[in-house]
Design a protein around this motif. Structure first.
Motif, PDB file in Angstrom:
ATOM      1  N   THR A 137       1.079   2.788   0.576  1.00 55.13           N
ATOM      2  CA  THR A 137       0.907   1.614  -0.294  1.00 55.13           C
ATOM      3  C   THR A 137      -0.433   1.559  -1.017  1.00 55.13           C
ATOM      4  N   GLN A 138      -1.243   2.599  -0.965  1.00 54.38           N
ATOM      5  CA  GLN A 138      -2.519   2.569  -1.674  1.00 54.38           C
ATOM      6  C   GLN A 138      -2.310   2.442  -3.188  1.00 54.38           C
ATOM      7  N   ILE A 139      -1.615   3.400  -3.766  1.00 57.34           N
ATOM      8  CA  ILE A 139      -1.381   3.389  -5.221  1.00 57.34           C
ATOM      9  C   ILE A 139      -0.392   2.294  -5.586  1.00 57.34           C
ATOM     10  N   ALA A 140       0.663   2.143  -4.780  1.00 58.09           N
ATOM     11  CA  ALA A 140       1.655   1.096  -5.060  1.00 58.09           C
ATOM     12  C   ALA A 140       1.022  -0.281  -5.034  1.00 58.09           C
ATOM     13  N   GLY A 141       0.117  -0.513  -4.073  1.00 59.14           N
ATOM     14  CA  GLY A 141      -0.564  -1.802  -4.008  1.00 59.14           C
ATOM     15  C   GLY A 141      -1.439  -2.052  -5.223  1.00 59.14           C
ATOM     16  N   GLY A 142      -2.087  -0.985  -5.728  1.00 57.17           N
ATOM     17  CA  GLY A 142      -2.906  -1.125  -6.927  1.00 57.17           C
ATOM     18  C   GLY A 142      -2.077  -1.480  -8.150  1.00 57.17           C
ATOM     19  N   ILE A 143      -0.934  -0.809  -8.302  1.00 61.79           N
ATOM     20  CA  ILE A 143      -0.045  -1.106  -9.438  1.00 61.79           C
ATOM     21  C   ILE A 143       0.454  -2.542  -9.352  1.00 61.79           C
ATOM     22  N   PHE A 184       4.501  -0.295   9.652  1.00 60.99           N
ATOM     23  CA  PHE A 184       4.600  -1.515   8.853  1.00 60.99           C
ATOM     24  C   PHE A 184       3.241  -2.204   8.741  1.00 60.99           C
ATOM     25  N   MET A 185       2.476  -2.174   9.818  1.00 59.55           N
ATOM     26  CA  MET A 185       1.136  -2.752   9.760  1.00 59.55           C
ATOM     27  C   MET A 185       0.287  -2.007   8.734  1.00 59.55           C
ATOM     28  N   GLY A 186       0.402  -0.682   8.696  1.00 63.92           N
ATOM     29  CA  GLY A 186      -0.316   0.112   7.694  1.00 63.92           C
ATOM     30  C   GLY A 186       0.089  -0.242   6.278  1.00 63.92           C
ATOM     31  N   VAL A 187       1.387  -0.572   6.078  1.00 63.58           N
ATOM     32  CA  VAL A 187       1.857  -0.990   4.754  1.00 63.58           C
ATOM     33  C   VAL A 187       1.101  -2.232   4.292  1.00 63.58           C
ATOM     34  N   GLY A 188       0.946  -3.205   5.182  1.00 70.34           N
ATOM     35  CA  GLY A 188       0.235  -4.433   4.814  1.00 70.34           C
ATOM     36  C   GLY A 188      -1.229  -4.199   4.541  1.00 70.34           C
ATOM     37  N   GLU A 189      -1.897  -3.430   5.404  1.00 74.70           N
ATOM     38  CA  GLU A 189      -3.331  -3.202   5.202  1.00 74.70           C
ATOM     39  C   GLU A 189      -3.595  -2.265   4.029  1.00 74.70           C
ATOM     40  N   GLY A 190      -2.607  -1.461   3.671  1.00 76.80           N
ATOM     41  CA  GLY A 190      -2.799  -0.529   2.559  1.00 76.80           C
ATOM     42  C   GLY A 190      -2.967  -1.202   1.211  1.00 76.80           C
ATOM     43  N   VAL A 191      -2.390  -2.397   1.042  1.00 79.42           N
ATOM     44  CA  VAL A 191      -2.509  -3.085  -0.256  1.00 79.42           C
ATOM     45  C   VAL A 191      -3.763  -3.928  -0.342  1.00 79.42           C
ATOM     46  N   ALA A 192      -4.485  -4.089   0.775  1.00 77.67           N
ATOM     47  CA  ALA A 192      -5.597  -5.044   0.803  1.00 77.67           C
ATOM     48  C   ALA A 192      -6.730  -4.639  -0.130  1.00 77.67           C
ATOM     49  N   MET A 193      -7.191  -3.410  -0.036  1.00 80.85           N
ATOM     50  CA  MET A 193      -8.330  -3.002  -0.853  1.00 80.85           C
ATOM     51  C   MET A 193      -8.015  -3.000  -2.343  1.00 80.85           C
ATOM     52  N   LEU A 202      -8.675   2.147  -7.454  1.00 79.39           N
ATOM     53  CA  LEU A 202      -9.036   2.132  -6.043  1.00 79.39           C
ATOM     54  C   LEU A 202      -7.918   2.728  -5.198  1.00 79.39           C
ATOM     55  N   GLY A 203      -6.670   2.466  -5.583  1.00 84.09           N
ATOM     56  CA  GLY A 203      -5.552   3.077  -4.871  1.00 84.09           C
ATOM     57  C   GLY A 203      -5.593   4.587  -4.948  1.00 84.09           C
ATOM     58  N   LEU A 204      -5.906   5.106  -6.137  1.00 84.77           N
ATOM     59  CA  LEU A 204      -6.012   6.567  -6.315  1.00 84.77           C
ATOM     60  C   LEU A 204      -7.132   7.150  -5.472  1.00 84.77           C
ATOM     61  N   SER A 205      -8.334   6.601  -5.603  1.00 85.60           N
ATOM     62  CA  SER A 205      -9.479   7.191  -4.909  1.00 85.60           C
ATOM     63  C   SER A 205      -9.390   6.970  -3.402  1.00 85.60           C
ATOM     64  N   ASN A 206      -8.859   5.817  -2.969  1.00 84.56           N
ATOM     65  CA  ASN A 206      -8.770   5.562  -1.539  1.00 84.56           C
ATOM     66  C   ASN A 206      -7.686   6.406  -0.879  1.00 84.56           C
ATOM     67  N   THR A 207      -6.667   6.806  -1.652  1.00 87.20           N
ATOM     68  CA  THR A 207      -5.690   7.761  -1.120  1.00 87.20           C
ATOM     69  C   THR A 207      -6.386   9.066  -0.763  1.00 87.20           C
ATOM     70  N   ALA A 208      -7.251   9.528  -1.673  1.00 84.24           N
ATOM     71  CA  ALA A 208      -8.034  10.732  -1.363  1.00 84.24           C
ATOM     72  C   ALA A 208      -8.938  10.496  -0.162  1.00 84.24           C
ATOM     73  N   GLY A 209      -9.501   9.301  -0.079  1.00 86.93           N
ATOM     74  CA  GLY A 209     -10.378   8.980   1.048  1.00 86.93           C
ATOM     75  C   GLY A 209      -9.647   8.961   2.379  1.00 86.93           C
ATOM     76  N   VAL A 210      -8.432   8.401   2.394  1.00 87.91           N
ATOM     77  CA  VAL A 210      -7.651   8.371   3.634  1.00 87.91           C
ATOM     78  C   VAL A 210      -7.234   9.779   4.039  1.00 87.91           C
ATOM     79  N   LEU A 211      -6.838  10.595   3.050  1.00 87.52           N
ATOM     80  CA  LEU A 211      -6.493  11.991   3.354  1.00 87.52           C
ATOM     81  C   LEU A 211      -7.690  12.735   3.936  1.00 87.52           C
ATOM     82  N   ALA A 212      -8.869  12.453   3.421  1.00 84.44           N
ATOM     83  CA  ALA A 212     -10.079  13.074   3.977  1.00 84.44           C
ATOM     84  C   ALA A 212     -10.268  12.652   5.425  1.00 84.44           C
ATOM     85  N   GLY A 213     -10.002  11.380   5.719  1.00 82.79           N
ATOM     86  CA  GLY A 213     -10.126  10.920   7.093  1.00 82.79           C
ATOM     87  C   GLY A 213      -9.137  11.597   8.023  1.00 82.79           C
ATOM     88  N   VAL A 214      -7.891  11.725   7.556  1.00 83.90           N
ATOM     89  CA  VAL A 214      -6.861  12.358   8.384  1.00 83.90           C
ATOM     90  C   VAL A 214      -7.187  13.827   8.630  1.00 83.90           C
TER      91      VAL A 214
END
Length: 514
Positions: A157-163, A205-214, A458-470
């Motif tokens: 939901t990073q990019i989807a939340g941004g859109i 599902f919890m990740g879905v909710g927190e993913g749109v927050a930023m 932010l959805g785009l860049s944070n997706t890269a950031g989460v992938l870096a964390g994983v």
């Protein structure tokens, strides 16, 4: 005795009844000095505030217009005011602080509270997983699967939340996110008892909710906060995440010990409903949607920009063709690689290298979060001060992010030369403290370069950031099997340096998308 009744009459739309006795505004003890007071008059149609002054002549002057007018002691019968309606005329030296408190900072504080809850609900599993794994006989592989299931929804939901935030408004999206992850948090004990598959779904599902927050927060603040206050507002909001981690780590063990592990999820999840009620009544996606916003604050918000309509479509080709956008994405990846490794593996480092026990490791893990909360707000005030002094936004963003990269890189290189556990903890705290200056660097840059599409960016860049964390967290385990902690830190330092170069070459603080 003097009166302001004639003056009050000129500011109203309907007749009033006179007071039987007017307040004594004379100054018998010090007749030579002026007595200043302010009158606030409220009606259904308007609110008027003006100042009166009693001077040494004993006459009342109204400082309302550019010219001074003397108010006579006798008032014609045709303009006498009636007593009952004058109950709304308040003689007071100040306006109540809650009426003058900026609405944009109400939005900022509510976003801060949302991010506080966000990390409280995220870190509670890291504590509760210990008694849960003992009760349900989960092996380490199962525990790792449960911990990682959060990121399945979070990435989705990073990019989807941004859109969604850029098109329908940040109020709806952030409200949805908080209530969604709060329900998922409260359902965690029920899902765990139902079986492992149900628990994995609820965590996702919890990740879905927190993913749109930023993305949602970034969108709503891009509309409410002027550039002169951007760094400090974002720093305050992100410090909510750091303090949320501290709060979650501090209260979870107490709740588990007193009431059992399910109490952590029930109590933390219920807080989201309280926040949601305040959010519905106080928040608006844009200043244009708030009918109670004062005109002077609206003018301040739009001083360097004009109000824009909600986004109808996302110009993906244009966005991805801009070098500063890719500088954001690459820098976010480099930044989060080091940050996630330190925050995820820090207890293990304290235990294996510094020989702290688990209690001491947990205690010292709180220190970097507190340091980051302080440093983020310090960096925000410094950045906004530099902008207000005339330094370009581009220069300020590059300075702050360079500190956010080079500071951690320097302190990590010192760890291999330190033998004292106390100095090692200090280095780790300083590393994370300087890392928090990134809140005034790359994390503020989405709103600089494309305020209308800041959620998507932010959805785009944070997706890269989460992938870096994983990937970073997983690769650290592999490196430790075949190398040492020095090798782990070298990889992080190398990426910090790459991020520094890319950021200073290609980033900008100027608007590139409108």
């Amino acid at each position: 005795m003097n009166t302001t009744r004639a003056l009050l009459y000129s500011f109203t739309d309907r007749p009033f009844r006179p007071l039987k006795s007017l307040p004594d505004i004379s100054c018998p003890k010090r007749p030579r000095e002026a007595l200043n007071f302010r009158v606030q008059l409220r009606t259904d149609q308007r609110c008027s505030i003006f100042r009166d002054s009693v001077r040494k002549t004993g006459k009342v002057y109204a400082d309302v217009k550019s010219d001074r007018y003397e108010i006579l002691e006798s008032v014609p019968e045709s303009v006498k005011l009636e007593e009952a309606a004058l109950d709304d005329a308040v003689l007071d030296s100040t306006v109540p602080w809650w009426e003058e408190f900026p609405k944009r900072w109400v939005i900022v504080i509510l976003c801060f509270s949302a991010f506080l809850l966000c990390n409280m609900d995220r870190v509670n599993m890291s504590i509760a997983i210990l008694p849960m794994s003992a009760e349900y006989n989960w092996n380490p592989a199962t525990v790792g699967l449960i911990q990682s299931s959060f990121f399945w929804g979070y990435l989705l939901t990073q990019i989807a939340g941004g859109i969604w935030a850029d098109t329908v408004g940040g109020k709806r999206v952030l409200g949805f996110g908080v209530i969604w992850w709060s329900i998922a948090t409260a359902l965690t004990p029920v899902a765990a008892k139902a079986g492992l598959p149900f628990l994995l779904v609820v965590r996702a599902f919890m990740g879905v909710g927190e993913g749109v927050a930023m993305p949602a927060m970034n969108t709503i603040l891009s509309k409410w906060v002027p550039v002169s206050e951007r760094s400090r507002s974002l720093a305050l909001v992100y410090s909510g995440m750091y303090l949320g981690s501290v709060t979650g780590l501090a209260f979870s063990p107490f709740l588990i010990h007193q009431f059992g592990w399910p109490s952590v999820f029930y109590s933390f999840g219920s807080l989201g409903t309280v926040w949601f009620a305040a959010w519905l009544s106080k928040a608006h996606s844009s200043p244009l949607d708030d009918p109670q916003l004062r005109p002077e604050e609206k003018n301040l918000i739009f001083v360097n920009s004009s109000p824009k309509e909600p986004v109808k479509s996302i110009p993906w080709g244009l966005i991805l063709s801009k070098a500063p956008v890719w500088a954001l994405i690459v820098s976010h990846f480099c930044h989060n690689w080091g940050t996630f490794i330190l925050l995820t593996w820090m207890p293990t480092y304290y235990n294996q290298v510094l020989k702290f026990n688990l209690t001491e490791s947990g205690l010292f893990c709180v220190l970097p979060w507190l340091t980051m909360a302080f440093s983020a707000n310090l960096g925000g005030w410094i950045a906004d001060t530099l902008v207000s002094k005339g330094l370009s936004v581009t220069t300020v963003r590059k300075i702050m992010q360079s500190i956010g990269f080079l500071g951690p890189a320097f302190f990590l290189t010192q760890l291999s030369h330190i033998d004292s556990p106390a100095m090692a903890v200090l280095c780790m705290a300083c590393s994370q403290g300087t890392d928090a200056f990134s809140q005034s660097g790359l994390y503020s840059n989405h709103q600089d370069i494309a305020p209308r599409y800041s959620g998507v960016l932010l959805g785009l860049s944070n997706t890269a950031g989460v992938l870096a964390g994983v990937f970073g967290t997983a690769s650290t385990g592999y490196i430790l099997q075949h190398g040492s902690w020095d090798d782990v830190f070298k990889v992080s330092v190398g990426l910090y340096l790459v991020g520094t170069v890319v950021w200073n070459l290609f980033s900008t603080g100027e608007k590139i998308l409108d």
